[in-house]
Scaffold this motif. Sequence first.
Motif, mmCIF file in Angstrom:
data_model
loop_
_atom_site.group_PDB
_atom_site.id
_atom_site.type_symbol
_atom_site.label_atom_id
_atom_site.label_comp_id
_atom_site.label_asym_id
_atom_site.label_seq_id
_atom_site.Cartn_x
_atom_site.Cartn_y
_atom_site.Cartn_z
ATOM 1 N N VAL A 452 15.302 31.096 94.764
ATOM 2 C CA VAL A 452 14.977 32.477 94.406
ATOM 3 C C VAL A 452 16.066 33.419 94.896
ATOM 4 C CG1 VAL A 452 13.385 34.368 94.859
ATOM 5 C CG2 VAL A 452 12.489 32.151 94.256
ATOM 6 N N ALA A 453 16.515 33.223 96.124
ATOM 7 C CA ALA A 453 17.573 34.078 96.662
ATOM 8 C C ALA A 453 18.873 33.894 95.902
ATOM 9 C CB ALA A 453 17.775 33.769 98.146
ATOM 10 N N ALA A 454 19.171 32.663 95.483
ATOM 11 C CA ALA A 454 20.431 32.406 94.783
ATOM 12 C C ALA A 454 20.445 33.022 93.390
ATOM 13 C CB ALA A 454 20.685 30.897 94.701
ATOM 14 N N VAL A 455 19.340 32.923 92.653
ATOM 15 C CA VAL A 455 19.341 33.404 91.268
ATOM 16 C C VAL A 455 19.192 34.916 91.178
ATOM 17 C CG1 VAL A 455 18.411 31.217 90.438
ATOM 18 C CG2 VAL A 455 16.844 33.081 90.968
ATOM 19 N N THR A 456 18.669 35.567 92.242
ATOM 20 C CA THR A 456 18.492 37.007 92.199
ATOM 21 C C THR A 456 19.639 37.765 92.845
ATOM 22 O OG1 THR A 456 17.245 36.997 94.277
ATOM 23 C CG2 THR A 456 15.987 36.795 92.225
ATOM 24 N N GLY A 457 20.254 37.180 93.864
ATOM 25 C CA GLY A 457 21.286 37.896 94.592
ATOM 26 C C GLY A 457 20.738 38.973 95.504
ATOM 27 N N ASN A 458 19.432 38.970 95.759
ATOM 28 C CA ASN A 458 18.814 39.987 96.605
ATOM 29 C C ASN A 458 19.027 39.628 98.070
ATOM 30 O OD1 ASN A 458 16.167 40.878 98.203
ATOM 31 N ND2 ASN A 458 16.580 42.355 96.571
ATOM 32 N N ARG A 459 19.489 40.602 98.855
ATOM 33 C CA ARG A 459 19.806 40.321 100.249
ATOM 34 C C ARG A 459 18.556 40.108 101.095
ATOM 35 N NH1 ARG A 459 23.974 44.703 102.324
ATOM 36 N NH2 ARG A 459 22.493 46.098 101.283
ATOM 37 N N ASP A 460 17.464 40.782 100.773
ATOM 38 C CA ASP A 460 16.231 40.557 101.521
ATOM 39 C C ASP A 460 15.711 39.136 101.318
ATOM 40 O OD1 ASP A 460 15.980 43.087 102.716
ATOM 41 O OD2 ASP A 460 15.239 43.936 100.846
ATOM 42 N N LEU A 461 15.815 38.640 100.099
ATOM 43 C CA LEU A 461 15.390 37.261 99.844
ATOM 44 C C LEU A 461 16.321 36.265 100.532
ATOM 45 C CD1 LEU A 461 14.293 37.370 96.101
ATOM 46 C CD2 LEU A 461 12.909 37.624 98.160
ATOM 47 N N MET A 498 16.752 26.165 86.669
ATOM 48 C CA MET A 498 16.968 25.979 85.242
ATOM 49 C C MET A 498 17.076 27.330 84.535
ATOM 50 S SD MET A 498 14.556 23.860 82.583
ATOM 51 C CE MET A 498 14.702 22.410 83.620
ATOM 52 N N ALA A 499 16.241 28.286 84.940
ATOM 53 C CA ALA A 499 16.315 29.617 84.326
ATOM 54 C C ALA A 499 17.564 30.358 84.753
ATOM 55 C CB ALA A 499 15.072 30.426 84.694
ATOM 56 N N GLY A 500 18.003 30.139 86.008
ATOM 57 C CA GLY A 500 19.212 30.786 86.485
ATOM 58 C C GLY A 500 19.059 32.292 86.547
ATOM 59 N N ARG A 501 20.163 32.987 86.408
ATOM 60 C CA ARG A 501 20.155 34.449 86.504
ATOM 61 C C ARG A 501 19.533 35.102 85.286
ATOM 62 N NH1 ARG A 501 22.595 36.623 90.473
ATOM 63 N NH2 ARG A 501 22.879 38.600 89.399
ATOM 64 N N GLY A 574 17.172 45.943 93.974
ATOM 65 C CA GLY A 574 18.258 45.132 94.488
ATOM 66 C C GLY A 574 18.500 43.858 93.734
ATOM 67 N N PHE A 575 17.747 43.533 92.715
ATOM 68 C CA PHE A 575 17.911 42.276 92.019
ATOM 69 C C PHE A 575 18.980 42.426 90.948
ATOM 70 C CE2 PHE A 575 13.842 41.670 93.923
ATOM 71 C CZ PHE A 575 13.839 40.333 94.246
ATOM 72 N N SER A 576 19.948 41.541 91.009
ATOM 73 C CA SER A 576 21.005 41.432 90.004
ATOM 74 C C SER A 576 21.840 42.703 89.895
ATOM 75 C CB SER A 576 20.419 41.116 88.616
ATOM 76 O OG SER A 576 19.688 39.927 88.657
ATOM 77 N N PRO A 580 25.938 38.012 93.447
ATOM 78 C CA PRO A 580 25.743 37.441 94.768
ATOM 79 C C PRO A 580 27.035 36.867 95.310
ATOM 80 C CG PRO A 580 24.852 35.986 93.080
ATOM 81 C CD PRO A 580 25.234 37.266 92.400
ATOM 82 N N HIS A 581 27.034 36.644 96.607
ATOM 83 C CA HIS A 581 28.213 36.129 97.283
ATOM 84 C C HIS A 581 28.614 34.787 96.687
ATOM 85 C CE1 HIS A 581 30.962 35.256 100.520
ATOM 86 N NE2 HIS A 581 30.328 34.121 100.746
ATOM 87 N N ASP A 582 29.841 34.682 96.268
ATOM 88 C CA ASP A 582 30.353 33.475 95.633
ATOM 89 C C ASP A 582 30.989 32.592 96.690
ATOM 90 O OD1 ASP A 582 32.532 32.816 92.789
ATOM 91 O OD2 ASP A 582 31.387 31.513 94.101
ATOM 92 N N ALA A 583 30.381 31.408 96.918
ATOM 93 C CA ALA A 583 30.897 30.521 97.956
ATOM 94 C C ALA A 583 32.301 30.049 97.621
ATOM 95 C CB ALA A 583 29.970 29.317 98.137
ATOM 96 N N GLY A 584 32.614 29.891 96.343
ATOM 97 C CA GLY A 584 33.932 29.412 95.988
ATOM 98 C C GLY A 584 35.017 30.421 96.302
ATOM 99 N N GLN A 585 34.764 31.728 96.027
ATOM 100 C CA GLN A 585 35.758 32.744 96.317
ATOM 101 C C GLN A 585 35.750 33.125 97.792
ATOM 102 O OE1 GLN A 585 35.230 36.033 93.705
ATOM 103 N NE2 GLN A 585 35.280 34.793 91.856
ATOM 104 N N PHE A 586 34.597 32.991 98.455
ATOM 105 C CA PHE A 586 34.487 33.215 99.897
ATOM 106 C C PHE A 586 34.946 34.616 100.252
ATOM 107 C CE2 PHE A 586 35.261 31.360 104.322
ATOM 108 C CZ PHE A 586 33.923 31.459 104.603
#
Length: 608
Positions: A452-461, A498-501, A574-576, A580-586
């Motif tokens: 849920v936190a990954a697909v929304t990008g919400n910092r509280d989640l 599966m639903a993603g963003r 705060g959703f979308s 969200p923070h991109d681990a690849g770009q860091f």
Amino acid sequence: MIGKILRGERVQGLLRYLYGPGRNGEHRDPHIVAGFRSPPELEPDIGEDGGRDFRRLDGLLTQPLALLGERNYRKPVWHLSLRVAPEDPVLTDEQWAQIAEEVMARTGLAPAGDPDAVRWIAVRHADDHIHIVATLARQDGGRPEIWNDGYRVRDACRAVERRFGLRSTAPADRTAARRPKRGETEKAARQGWSEPPRVVLRRAVQVAAAGARTEEEFFDRLRAAGILVRERFSRQHPQQLTGYAVALDQDRDSAGQPVWYGGGKLAADLTLPKLRHRWATGRPQFGPASADYRPVSGRHLSQRTARAVLRTVVREAAERARTAEEFFDALSAAGVWVRPRYSERNCEQVTGYAVTLPDHRSAEGEEIWYSGGRLADDLTWPRLQERWHGDRSKPTSGEAAAQLTAEEVRALYEDAARAAAYATAQLRRYSVINPHAARDACWAAADALNVVAAVTGNRDLRRAANFYDRAARPPYGRLPAPTAAGDGLRTTARLLAMAGRRGSRACGMTSLVVKLIHLMGSIAHLHRAQQRQAQAVAAEAASTCLRSAVPVGREMSKAAPGLGSAPVVLAMTGFSAVRPHDAGQFRPINGRAERSVPDNRTRQRPRR
């Protein structure tokens, strides 16, 4: 009280540090408070120049090492630092001496009344901590056993807390994730990274594991997130995968090579064997016995959601397969039940197929099957055969329909909320009749929160998922037996992945978060009943963050009684709004202060 164990090779260098000024001049009045002899006998002499002479003390501590010879440990110096909490009272030297003797006795290095135990000293140079230095060699020529010494020190610290009335800390039950080392934290600060690589990698692995159904999908998700993956194979059986390691492309050592972290270095439940336990299940009803992955459960799925899930899984299997046998094997490996249809004239000729998910039944209890034509036009058996025998480079007409529709995404989130509510009810039931059976649901709830936190990008989640991390893991690394409640939450995580963003603004998201708030409350209550205070606090902190993510309004009061009744406008803030923070770009996050949401009881009623 907390204790940290370090190992070294030279005693004298450590003594010079303990009696020195410290890195920032914080060492004051260093002196020995306890040891294998009386402190006055062990205290280093002061030379004519005013400096300490450590030669005698160094010789006393290292003398037993000569008896071991080649049997010595590679790092024979055992160094333990013990520190009390800031709010604890200042202990006297006599109390610290009793604490040091208690710890050395409980670790087995220097039991009370053993004249041949290891030689050790306890140095105090501050009000809130001491350092214990011991050489790992008994005076009778034996080598002491230090296996699991960290857990024995933790037990000793808890005994000392009860004895002296200090702040209570959690036991060493292997539920805490591996913290970044000091060098990793300092490196992240120098590079301007918001978090150490270990934290970023643990989050990426957790999200990938929650949304995956198989090992192959797990590694594919990691690579798609920009994570470097290195697989480890058995030396005796080169085809057998035994582990993995992950790294960030930006995080490199002095030689320019990536800094790798194995799954066990991130968290106790992220090793490959324990990830396999998360995915593993028994023999499916249909398909070969080699299928070894827990499928998406259809227990709480509507027909619209089940059809969307099956369409996605069947299309993935069709794209990877070359023959009908490979197609059916791929479906079985993904946990889908398959029912081939054979010709009446030729019993070996397949003329069609139908698929379903485990536990996907109608109100009358009958299994609901979906033929290829009900899923999509390009998934009928004749179209699949054309694909396998024709030109695979040509796109199929149904590839454009692989995306989920808005109605399917909405139904997916509604089913996910229903599964979370079912898990809450089951967990409350387990807490009464069998508390140990509830651990699987506690473990699986982390998957739902992370996705849920990954697909929304919400910092509280995201903060809620971070807080809940410790409350999710079973104590002492014991993997719980699968339950229907846990499987439902894992299904929720896979549906959200599966639903993603595309579903981050779905109207069912609010209902899902509310159900997760109830779930966190039930988990916190269960942990408190089991006297696991650290886990209960973690679950309560996660619940607080979830409440901050959903401002409670009048409509919410109807869906979730007890969460509040102020008639504010219901909106998922705060959703979308920000990627969200991109681990690849860091990239480091911006410096904007986090949004603070006041308690519902102190909110003022808006003017009409």
